[in-house]
Design a protein around this motif. Structure first.
Motif, PDB file in Angstrom:
ATOM      1  N   GLU A 167       0.848  -1.191   0.000  1.00  0.00           N
ATOM      2  CA  GLU A 167       0.000   0.000   0.000  1.00  0.00           C
ATOM      3  C   GLU A 167       0.890   1.251   0.000  1.00  0.00           C
ATOM      4  O   GLU A 167       1.265   1.754   1.059  1.00  0.00           O
ATOM      5  N   PRO A 168       1.273   1.743  -1.200  1.00  0.00           N
ATOM      6  CA  PRO A 168       2.168   2.912  -1.263  1.00  0.00           C
ATOM      7  C   PRO A 168       1.427   4.205  -0.932  1.00  0.00           C
ATOM      8  O   PRO A 168       0.269   4.382  -1.310  1.00  0.00           O
ATOM      9  N   ILE A 169       2.100   5.078  -0.195  1.00  0.00           N
ATOM     10  CA  ILE A 169       1.539   6.395   0.089  1.00  0.00           C
ATOM     11  C   ILE A 169       1.566   7.246  -1.175  1.00  0.00           C
ATOM     12  O   ILE A 169       0.631   7.987  -1.471  1.00  0.00           O
ATOM     13  N   GLU A 170       2.666   7.146  -1.944  1.00  0.00           N
ATOM     14  CA  GLU A 170       2.789   7.821  -3.226  1.00  0.00           C
ATOM     15  C   GLU A 170       2.956   6.764  -4.311  1.00  0.00           C
ATOM     16  O   GLU A 170       3.783   5.850  -4.164  1.00  0.00           O
TER      17      GLU A 170
END
Length: 402
Positions: A167-170
């Motif tokens: 789950e990447p923030i960016e």
């Protein structure tokens, strides 16, 4: 005593005459022809080598009819650890052993498939050993699953579908390895062109100054027109060279299937290569022309332009050393916007992709805004120093009005 006629030329006419002279001289020079042909041969040769070397497998493994069921699992195991292995079914073990001896096979899997046992000519390469060890572990696991009453196929499917959930923030940009290679090649071409053509401008200024040809030229045209014509002429020759090398080089790579990226992406790389060559050449050649006017001997050219040349070298070195392993490096991103580093760093980043539009606009805009200031500054240095022969002219003296 009769007066010499004062021939007045229009600004553009004077610049175009000087540029035409430079173009004719450089296009006919053996150095230009040899450099262009040699670079093309190297690029096409590189494409051919990558086609025949890069597309091959790491090893070829033979299987008998009894254990041929292990061929597909071996290819999957090899792929999981980054290896490319070809498999081949032989008529019997004797024929397979013969192919191991003559080198047709790197290894032959023998037995009934309940264990992984291989025959090799002398030794088992480490990459192939790793793949076969993974296969052996899978065979042993399948046997245990069967002994416990389970279905190895279902277990294998469950294991294959089990993946980490990220789950990447960016959202990261999916960099392509081939785009990275294109970027590095673009950076090399820009770097070499700035080095060769930029220094050619400085050497041409010194040559005319030392031979006193400049005095005859300046009796008809203004100093800034002579400087602008020289920069324009050599720049156009370099542009032709860049388009030919970049266009034919990428065309060869696409034709030989070395590059599998879209034609649009490849054309985009060539377009940005041309844009940044023009911007970088205009910026640096103006500086080189002004600095070249400070000296009167060819052997002094390197020393006088080396401070400016260091920015080209530093940008190139940072680009090829940092970006391949860290494409999103923030420090390189900042440097690629600064005008003195942009011509060597930004083309590499653009070819790789993922550069925000605002960074593209700012980097181009800053260089475009800097060029008029450099025209004024280099023109002032050139006009005040080009007629002074002998000892090196100090920069502070050349900046003063005569």
């Amino acid at each position: 005593m009769s007066e010499q006629p004062n021939v007045q030329l229009g600004a553009w006419q004077a610049v175009s005459l000087v540029a035409g002279r430079e173009i004719n001289t450089k296009l006919r020079s053996k150095a230009f022809i040899i450099t262009t042909v040699a670079t093309l041969v190297l690029l096409i040769g590189f494409s051919l080598v990558m086609k025949f070397v890069g597309g091959g497998s790491d090893a070829t493994v033979g299987f008998t009819q009894q254990n041929a069921v292990l061929a597909a699992p071996l290819k999957a195991a090899a792929s999981a650890i980054g290896e490319n292995i070809d498999t081949k079914t032989v008529s019997d073990e004797r024929a397979g052993r013969g192919q191991v001896v003559d080198g047709s096979l790197d290894a032959l899997v023998v037995g009934d498939g309940r264990t992984v046992r291989v025959v090799v000519k002398k030794d088992l390469p480490d990459n192939l050993r790793n793949a076969l060890n993974v296969l052996a572990s899978q065979v042993a696991l399948n046997q245990q699953i069967t002994a416990l009453g389970g279905d190895p196929a279902q277990v294998a499917q469950a294991v294959a579908n089990a993946k980490v959930q990220v789950e990447p923030i960016e959202q990261p940009f999916p960099y392509d390895g081939q785009q990275l290679v294109l970027g590095i090649i673009a950076g090399i071409l820009i770097y070499m062109s700035l080095l060769l053509n930029g220094q050619m401008v400085a050497q041409g200024v010194v040559e005319e100054k030392s031979s006193r040809v400049v005095e005859l030229l300046l009796s008809t045209i203004r100093p800034w027109q002579l400087m602008a014509g020289k920069v324009l002429g050599i720049g156009l020759v370099g542009l032709v060279q860049m388009v030919v090398i970049g266009g034919l080089g990428i065309a060869a790579a696409l034709a030989f299937d070395v590059l599998t990226i879209s034609v649009t992406a490849a054309v985009g790389t060539v377009v940005w290569l041309v844009v940044w060559y023009l911007l970088g050449f205009l910026m640096y050649s103006l500086v080189f022309a002004g600095l070249g006017a400070l000296v009167s001997r060819q052997e002094d050219v390197g020393g006088v332009i080396s401070p400016a040349l260091m920015f080209v070298v530093v940008g190139y070195v940072i680009g090829i050393s940092v970006l391949p392993s860290d494409p999103d490096n923030a420090f390189v991103g900042i440097l690629s916007i600064i005008p003195v580093f942009a011509p060597t760093l930004m083309p590499i980043r653009l070819a790789m992709g993922g550069v925000p539009v605002w960074e593209q606009v700012v980097s181009v805009g800053l260089v475009v805004a800097l060029i008029p200031a450099l025209v004024w500054l280099a023109g002032r240095i050139y006009a005040n120093a080009v007629m002074r022969s002998g000892a090196r002219v100090k920069l502070k003296d050349a900046l003063r009005a005569v």
